[in-house]
Scaffold this active site. Structure first.
Site, PDB file in Angstrom:
ATOM      1  N   ASP A 198      -7.472  13.523  20.351  1.00  0.00           N
ATOM      2  CA  ASP A 198      -6.240  12.880  19.556  1.00  0.00           C
ATOM      3  C   ASP A 198      -6.383  11.339  20.102  1.00  0.00           C
ATOM      4  O   ASP A 198      -5.888  11.082  21.420  1.00  0.00           O
ATOM      5  CB  ASP A 198      -5.136  13.580  19.735  1.00  0.00           C
ATOM      6  CG  ASP A 198      -4.039  12.789  18.913  1.00  0.00           C
ATOM      7  OD1 ASP A 198      -3.823  11.528  18.684  1.00  0.00           O
ATOM      8  OD2 ASP A 198      -2.912  13.665  18.585  1.00  0.00           O
ATOM      9  N   LYS A 224       0.021   2.708  14.242  1.00  0.00           N
ATOM     10  CA  LYS A 224       0.273   2.378  15.750  1.00  0.00           C
ATOM     11  C   LYS A 224      -0.328   1.109  15.938  1.00  0.00           C
ATOM     12  O   LYS A 224      -0.031   0.048  15.189  1.00  0.00           O
ATOM     13  CB  LYS A 224       0.214   3.158  16.937  1.00  0.00           C
ATOM     14  CG  LYS A 224       1.128   4.619  16.495  1.00  0.00           C
ATOM     15  CD  LYS A 224       0.699   5.567  17.558  1.00  0.00           C
ATOM     16  CE  LYS A 224       1.558   6.765  17.406  1.00  0.00           C
ATOM     17  NZ  LYS A 224       2.761   7.096  17.132  1.00  0.00           N
ATOM     18  N   ARG A 372      10.561   3.557  26.877  1.00  0.00           N
ATOM     19  CA  ARG A 372       9.296   3.474  26.589  1.00  0.00           C
ATOM     20  C   ARG A 372       8.904   1.990  26.007  1.00  0.00           C
ATOM     21  O   ARG A 372       9.643   1.653  24.885  1.00  0.00           O
ATOM     22  CB  ARG A 372       8.721   4.602  25.522  1.00  0.00           C
ATOM     23  CG  ARG A 372       7.244   4.804  25.775  1.00  0.00           C
ATOM     24  CD  ARG A 372       6.841   6.061  24.766  1.00  0.00           C
ATOM     25  NE  ARG A 372       7.044   5.909  23.392  1.00  0.00           N
ATOM     26  CZ  ARG A 372       6.539   6.319  22.360  1.00  0.00           C
ATOM     27  NH1 ARG A 372       5.539   7.203  22.570  1.00  0.00           N
ATOM     28  NH2 ARG A 372       6.715   6.026  21.019  1.00  0.00           N
TER      29      ARG A 372
END
Length: 397
Positions: A198, A224, A372
């Site tokens: 992945d 992303k 994050r």
């Protein structure tokens, strides 16, 4: 600290990728959440307008041929291929990451079972993004395999003659840890199993080397670091020498050798095309194609170098601006083990992130205590990094 701001300005002045920032729709916000949703490339709105008004509005059904709609999944797959170290003809775009994980993992189990008895075990990354684990559990039930969750570092000692396939994440979505794809793939192959990777948190941020390292199958999202937009289609990689044996568990009409023959029996298309399923989602597919144009003449090695420099500088600035003990980095310090994000453990992380966003620094929060921050080298600069760390220090007090 003035010296850190001065260093940030100097680093930005020397940055060979800095000019790419103008290819994105950005404002004064420091956007460090591109590892969840990439920023909008400036060329996408005009392309989508053309797709809607002219290709759909005027050409209508003719656009399947005249506008290249029908060939979009493999054409766009070939645009992604260099970013993950793959030769053309091995990637097809379409469906979600979850659906592609299902296709890849079932396909891997079927490949592993060809003429080999006892391959009835699937190993899965215990730290994986939840959907991969859910899909792996379902695949195990459907194929009669036993599912064994484990840490990626445990794979070399656990993979064996019963193992059919191993599903791993290249980068841990919470901590930003980069797993050793070459050595893990080699260990999996030494045991006679297939490796499924992945790439959601690595493609577009660092070199992957799918062909170089002999990866069997891989999947990834495009919203992303590839900046394809919310819900943009994912992709499936099937190594070239496996394609004629890849048996997809979702044999839709789009993957038929003669899709318009409307035969009641299925005959798979050649090559990566057998990874297709149903009618492509054209609007988001072509928005993604436009977004990928920002990668023209961009070196993924240069992107990786800047990513490491950005994360190094952020950690340095956090050390300077944040009172000792208020946060703890859980992202590896070693470059070989770091993706393109920094995760900081903080007891009141959820509330802290809300306050950061209010002050124009956007990252995200992962339960229960992780701040994050994702660093997209195409549009994040060193000045952004310094400001984010300074605001974090001021917010924590």
């Amino acid at each position: 600290m003035p010296e850190l701001r001065e260093r940030a300005a100097e680093l930005d002045a020397l940055d060979e990728l800095a000019k790419l920032r103008e290819q994105f729709v950005l404002d004064e916000v420091v956007y460090l959440d591109g590892n969840s949703l990439g920023a909008l490339p400036v060329g996408v709105p005009g392309r989508v307008d053309d797709v809607v008004r002219r290709q759909w509005g005027e050409l209508r059904i003719r656009s399947w041929e005249e506008s290249g709609w029908w060939t979009a999944p493999e054409r766009i797959g070939d645009r992604i291929a260099p970013l993950v170290g793959a030769a053309p003809g091995q990637i097809v775009v379409g469906d979600s990451t979850s659906v592609n994980v299902f296709k890849a993992l079932v396909g891997a189990v079927r490949l592993a079972g060809e003429g080999r008895d006892g391959r009835n075990e699937i190993l899965v990354d215990a730290t994986t993004f939840p959907t991969d684990g859910y899909i792996a559990a379902s695949v195990a039930r459907l194929t009669g395999c036993e599912l064994r969750p484990l840490e990626p570092a445990e794979v070399p000692g656990a993979v064996g003659p019963r193992t059919a396939a191993v599903l791993l994440n290249h980068v841990d979505y919470r901590t930003g840890r980069l797993h050793d794809l070459p050595s893990l793939t080699s260990a999996i192959h030494d045991a006679g199993a297939l490796a499924v990777w992945d790439l959601c948190h690595s493609a577009g941020a660092l070199p992957v080397g799918l062909d170089e390292h002999g990866v069997d199958l891989a999947v990834g999202c495009t919203y992303k670091y590839l900046n394809g937009g919310p819900g943009s289609p994912a992709y499936l990689y099937v190594r070239g020498d496996l394609q004629d044996r890849f048996d997809s568990p979702l044999p839709g009409w789009n993957s038929h050798a003669d899709p318009f023959g409307m035969s009641p029996s299925y005959a798979p298309a050649p090559g990566a095309l057998r990874g297709r399923v149903g009618t492509p989602d054209i609007l988001s597919m072509l928005a993604l194609e436009a977004a990928l144009e920002v990668w023209e003449d961009v070196s993924i090695d240069a992107v990786r170098a800047k990513s490491l420099a950005l994360t190094d500088f952020f950690l340095e600035c956090v050390g300077a601006y944040v009172t000792g003990g208020r946060v703890e980095s859980i992202t590896p310090s070693a470059h070989a083990e770091r993706g393109s994000q920094v995760a900081l453990r903080c007891p009141d992380a959820g509330e802290v992130m809300k306050r950061l966003i209010e002050r124009g620094v956007v990252g995200d929060f992962r339960h229960p205590d992780v701040l994050r921050f994702g660093f997209t080298p195409l549009y994040v600069g060193f000045g952004d990094v310094e400001r984010a760390a300074r605001v974090l220090g001021e917010t924590l007090g």
